[in-house]
Design a protein around this motif. Structure first.
Motif, short mmCIF file in Angstrom:
data_model
loop_
_atom_site.label_atom_id
_atom_site.label_comp_id
_atom_site.label_asym_id
_atom_site.label_seq_id
_atom_site.Cartn_x
_atom_site.Cartn_y
_atom_site.Cartn_z
N TYR A 5 -3.98 -5.51 -11.30
CA TYR A 5 -2.60 -5.76 -10.91
C TYR A 5 -2.38 -7.26 -10.93
CZ TYR A 5 -5.09 -6.36 -6.48
OH TYR A 5 -5.97 -6.73 -5.52
N GLU A 6 -1.14 -7.65 -11.09
CA GLU A 6 -0.78 -9.07 -11.11
C GLU A 6 0.57 -9.23 -10.45
OE1 GLU A 6 0.68 -9.12 -15.73
OE2 GLU A 6 -1.44 -9.35 -15.30
N LEU A 7 1.05 -10.46 -10.41
CA LEU A 7 2.34 -10.75 -9.79
C LEU A 7 3.44 -9.94 -10.48
CD1 LEU A 7 3.38 -12.60 -7.56
CD2 LEU A 7 3.91 -14.28 -9.31
N ASN A 8 4.35 -9.39 -9.72
CA ASN A 8 5.48 -8.57 -10.17
C ASN A 8 5.08 -7.20 -10.70
OD1 ASN A 8 7.45 -10.51 -9.50
ND2 ASN A 8 7.00 -11.61 -11.38
N SER A 9 3.82 -6.78 -10.52
CA SER A 9 3.41 -5.42 -10.88
C SER A 9 4.01 -4.44 -9.87
CB SER A 9 1.89 -5.27 -10.83
OG SER A 9 1.28 -6.03 -11.82
N PHE A 10 4.30 -3.24 -10.33
CA PHE A 10 4.74 -2.17 -9.44
C PHE A 10 3.53 -1.31 -9.13
CE2 PHE A 10 8.70 -3.49 -11.34
CZ PHE A 10 9.57 -3.44 -10.27
N VAL A 11 3.35 -1.02 -7.83
CA VAL A 11 2.17 -0.27 -7.39
C VAL A 11 2.60 0.90 -6.51
CG1 VAL A 11 0.59 -2.23 -7.52
CG2 VAL A 11 1.82 -1.81 -5.41
N GLU A 12 1.73 1.90 -6.45
CA GLU A 12 1.96 3.04 -5.57
C GLU A 12 0.87 3.01 -4.51
OE1 GLU A 12 1.88 7.88 -5.91
OE2 GLU A 12 2.62 6.74 -7.63
N MET A 13 1.29 3.07 -3.25
CA MET A 13 0.35 3.00 -2.14
C MET A 13 0.02 4.42 -1.65
SD MET A 13 0.01 -0.21 -2.10
CE MET A 13 -0.75 -0.83 -0.63
N LYS A 14 -1.08 4.55 -0.89
CA LYS A 14 -1.49 5.86 -0.39
C LYS A 14 -0.52 6.38 0.66
CE LYS A 14 -6.38 5.25 -1.32
NZ LYS A 14 -7.69 4.95 -0.76
N LYS A 15 -0.07 5.49 1.57
CA LYS A 15 0.87 5.90 2.61
C LYS A 15 2.27 5.44 2.27
CE LYS A 15 0.04 5.76 6.98
NZ LYS A 15 -0.25 5.23 8.32
N ALA A 16 3.25 6.26 2.55
CA ALA A 16 4.64 5.92 2.27
C ALA A 16 5.18 4.94 3.32
CB ALA A 16 5.49 7.18 2.25
N ASP A 50 -7.36 -5.17 2.62
CA ASP A 50 -6.60 -4.00 3.07
C ASP A 50 -5.74 -3.44 1.94
OD1 ASP A 50 -7.63 -4.27 5.61
OD2 ASP A 50 -5.93 -5.45 6.34
N PHE A 51 -5.13 -4.34 1.14
CA PHE A 51 -4.31 -3.91 0.02
C PHE A 51 -5.13 -3.07 -0.96
CE2 PHE A 51 -2.74 -4.59 -4.30
CZ PHE A 51 -1.43 -4.16 -4.18
N ASN A 52 -6.35 -3.54 -1.28
CA ASN A 52 -7.20 -2.80 -2.22
C ASN A 52 -7.59 -1.43 -1.68
OD1 ASN A 52 -7.20 -4.73 -4.27
ND2 ASN A 52 -8.88 -5.86 -3.34
N LYS A 53 -7.76 -1.33 -0.35
CA LYS A 53 -8.09 -0.04 0.26
C LYS A 53 -6.92 0.93 0.20
CE LYS A 53 -10.51 -1.52 4.07
NZ LYS A 53 -10.87 -1.40 5.47
N ARG A 54 -5.69 0.40 0.39
CA ARG A 54 -4.50 1.25 0.48
C ARG A 54 -3.83 1.52 -0.86
NH1 ARG A 54 -1.79 -1.47 5.88
NH2 ARG A 54 -3.63 -1.21 7.18
N LEU A 55 -4.27 0.83 -1.91
CA LEU A 55 -3.67 1.00 -3.23
C LEU A 55 -4.08 2.33 -3.84
CD1 LEU A 55 -2.10 -0.32 -5.59
CD2 LEU A 55 -4.27 -1.24 -6.37
N LYS A 56 -3.09 3.08 -4.32
CA LYS A 56 -3.37 4.35 -4.99
C LYS A 56 -3.46 4.15 -6.50
CE LYS A 56 -1.78 9.13 -4.89
NZ LYS A 56 -0.75 10.03 -4.37
N LYS A 57 -2.41 3.53 -7.10
CA LYS A 57 -2.45 3.25 -8.54
C LYS A 57 -1.43 2.19 -8.90
CE LYS A 57 0.63 6.97 -9.98
NZ LYS A 57 0.77 8.18 -10.80
N VAL A 58 -1.66 1.56 -10.04
CA VAL A 58 -0.73 0.58 -10.59
C VAL A 58 0.18 1.31 -11.56
CG1 VAL A 58 -0.53 -1.57 -11.90
CG2 VAL A 58 -2.46 -1.24 -10.37
N LEU A 59 1.49 1.12 -11.40
CA LEU A 59 2.46 1.84 -12.25
C LEU A 59 2.75 1.07 -13.53
CD1 LEU A 59 4.88 2.91 -9.42
CD2 LEU A 59 3.08 4.25 -10.44
#
Length: 59
Positions: A5-16, A50-59
């Motif tokens: 992931y990089e700056l301005n990437s869209f990501v999906e987290m595990k928790k809403a 914490d971000f790496n733990k909670r990250l589900k996937k990069v969109l």
């Protein structure tokens, strides 16, 4: 498993987010990462670990 992931990437987290969506945009990177909710535009700051733990996937 390294997620790219990089700056301005869209990501999906595990928790809403409380507003109901789990899609965020990365707006600042460093030791901490700041993400912005794509639905309500609120920002969340968290440690990169914490971000790496909670990250589900990069969109």
């Amino acid at each position: 498993m390294e997620k790219n992931y990089e700056l301005n990437s869209f990501v999906e987290m595990k928790k809403a987010h409380p507003c109901g969506t789990n899609k965020f945009q990365i707006v600042r990177m460093g030791a901490d990462i700041k993400i912005k909710c794509t639905h309500c535009d609120r920002t969340i700051m968290m440690a990169r670990r914490d971000f790496n733990k909670r990250l589900k996937k990069v969109l």
